[in-house]
Design a protein around this motif. Sequence first.
Motif, short mmCIF file in Angstrom:
data_model
loop_
_atom_site.label_atom_id
_atom_site.label_comp_id
_atom_site.label_asym_id
_atom_site.label_seq_id
_atom_site.Cartn_x
_atom_site.Cartn_y
_atom_site.Cartn_z
N ASN A 78 0.85 -1.18 0.00
CA ASN A 78 0.00 0.00 0.00
C ASN A 78 0.89 1.23 0.00
OD1 ASN A 78 -2.58 -1.48 0.45
ND2 ASN A 78 -1.56 -2.02 2.37
N PHE A 138 -3.33 0.57 -3.48
CA PHE A 138 -3.89 -0.18 -2.35
C PHE A 138 -3.97 -1.64 -2.75
CE2 PHE A 138 -6.46 3.76 -0.80
CZ PHE A 138 -5.34 4.23 -0.12
N TYR A 146 -5.63 2.53 -6.86
CA TYR A 146 -6.95 2.87 -6.32
C TYR A 146 -7.33 4.24 -6.86
CZ TYR A 146 -10.83 4.20 -3.45
OH TYR A 146 -12.08 4.61 -3.05
N ASN A 170 -16.99 1.56 -3.50
CA ASN A 170 -16.05 2.14 -2.54
C ASN A 170 -16.85 2.87 -1.47
OD1 ASN A 170 -13.57 1.52 -4.12
ND2 ASN A 170 -14.53 2.90 -5.58
N PHE A 193 -12.83 -0.72 -0.32
CA PHE A 193 -12.28 -0.22 -1.57
C PHE A 193 -12.32 -1.35 -2.59
CE2 PHE A 193 -9.39 3.03 0.80
CZ PHE A 193 -10.44 3.93 0.87
N ASN A 194 -12.78 -1.05 -3.76
CA ASN A 194 -12.92 -2.06 -4.80
C ASN A 194 -13.67 -3.30 -4.27
OD1 ASN A 194 -11.49 -0.43 -6.63
ND2 ASN A 194 -9.53 -1.20 -5.88
N TYR A 253 -10.52 -2.67 3.09
CA TYR A 253 -9.16 -2.13 3.03
C TYR A 253 -8.71 -1.87 4.45
CZ TYR A 253 -5.10 0.75 2.43
OH TYR A 253 -3.81 1.22 2.52
N CYS A 304 -10.76 9.91 -0.88
CA CYS A 304 -11.14 8.53 -1.24
C CYS A 304 -12.15 8.43 -2.38
CB CYS A 304 -11.71 7.81 -0.03
SG CYS A 304 -10.60 7.74 1.38
#
Lengths: 307, 307
Positions: A131, A147, A152, B131, B147-148, B152, B244
Amino acid sequence: MNVAIGIDLGGTSIKGALVNDQGECLYEVTCPTEAEQKGEVILSHIDQLCQELIAQSPSASIQIIGLGTPGIVDPKQGGVISGAHNLPGWVGTPFLFHLQDTFNCPAIAHNDVTIMTYGEFQAGAAQGATNAVCITLGTGIGGGFIFNQTIYEGSTGYAGEVGHMIIEPNGRLCTCGSYGCWEAYASATALVKQAHNQGWPENSDCSAKIIFEHAANGNSLAQELVASYIEHLSTGVANLINICNPDVFVIGGGVSHAGQQLFEPLLATVQPKTMAFAFKSCHIRPATLGNKAGVIGAALFALHSLP
Amino acid sequence: MNVAIGIDLGGTSIKGALVNDQGECLYEVTCPTEAEQKGEVILSHIDQLCQELIAQSPSASIQIIGLGTPGIVDPKQGGVISGAHNLPGWVGTPFLFHLQDTFNCPAIAHNDVTIMTYGEFQAGAAQGATNAVCITLGTGIGGGFIFNQTIYEGSTGYAGEVGHMIIEPNGRLCTCGSYGCWEAYASATALVKQAHNQGWPENSDCSAKIIFEHAANGNSLAQELVASYIEHLSTGVANLINICNPDVFVIGGGVSHAGQQLFEPLLATVQPKTMAFAFKSCHIRPATLGNKAGVIGAALFALHSLP
């Protein structure tokens, strides 16, 4: 040997390179962007760079063209659909289709900060990271994330707008219209602006590099500016470490060339602002690819996209 | 029907539930944690809850036990290896091995905030998100990320320490020892503390809930406190959206029950602090699982870990 063309489209110049799959630049070219021109003009410059690179290609077999560009790329539309405020004519230009047709090879593009982050991840300071957070200190502050060993980019490709993290409520007005954004304090531009505000001699050259040099030579105004700059820089770095818990934190852009003059006090200032466990497991280090991160990242991103 | 036991270990109470693979709680139990006791005592409470739940299990076939706990879990050591400052005796207790042996089924555990986030992602306000950022406004501010479509947790499991994001340099002293952390302004605890500092009547009950109620009823001190609280809350929310670019932003904890009294002014305050494209693509909404997020998240996380 697998070779790609990497293109790094910036507001001032366009860089191009032949890059192999080891991330080595075999040949480099550059030209002015003419950012105020129509998209077709900018694209004609890219064509020209590609032709020069193809002429230099050892095997005459470029496998793919990769391009890093400001803004958000939509492959279906073949170009940038939003962002790229510094290249207004570029938005909507279907450059991917054009490059594929013109050079008879696949072409792929992605946001420039993401591409630079990918370059550092694949061949630079974030190599081997799980990360990584990468920031660039320049006109603003750009950010990119790796990430779980993958880019990401958020839900609509806009993740990493770390420069607009508010670190000083009701603070300095930012170019985005908000107040107190990190980049209004910790970009290279902000440092120079602050120097002028605090009485930097008018007839004297002023850049982030010069301010750091003067500080190293004992100039007290420069030392004060650098200390305040690092204090603000550390707040955003610490916040990102607390939020993302990366194992590598890469800092690029001209300011990062100040080396230990920047990194030593920065680490000392970040530490008390971070959770101990998160700080301990994070390596904060300068970018190593310099201004080649864009072309290397673009080429490797492109090569790795091939089936 | 697949059924798991979900356990949510908190500083005050331990919650347990039988949960099916649709995220429905079939039966719930709870008991005090006795946080100051040794790990074995806390574990005996968990044993007791599991026995009660097994006795209520429709098919008598619990497939797995899932547990959310403060701190960082190391499956190899069977327990929490760090963090969990509010449960000092719990660190090092190999509860996973014990539960597996005692109940003859697999057991899995993860950080409590991560588990709650997973619950909201699988069965609550973040269902269907690509996300998601989830925060909990309580004693502090906890944060979890999807995330994805995957949890995370950062490089050493400490991602999401969003409560220690600095939003006010040299601001209020935080429990972590740093100054100006978000949770020193926008946790439920911070709101109550601020009320006392600003002259909340000493003989009058005071909680985040009561302050919001008084504000709704026109009390000017309460209104001032709530406005200032939301202003600070919005800074951290905006920062996380800019960083983010999530499609869903979930806010949980007691304060989130204030509903539109919180969310309407919050959205209005977040908007000018965020990049337009990132704000537009983000749904900011209250958590929907309430205090069941932990047990549901733990059970679903466990069920989904099965081969």
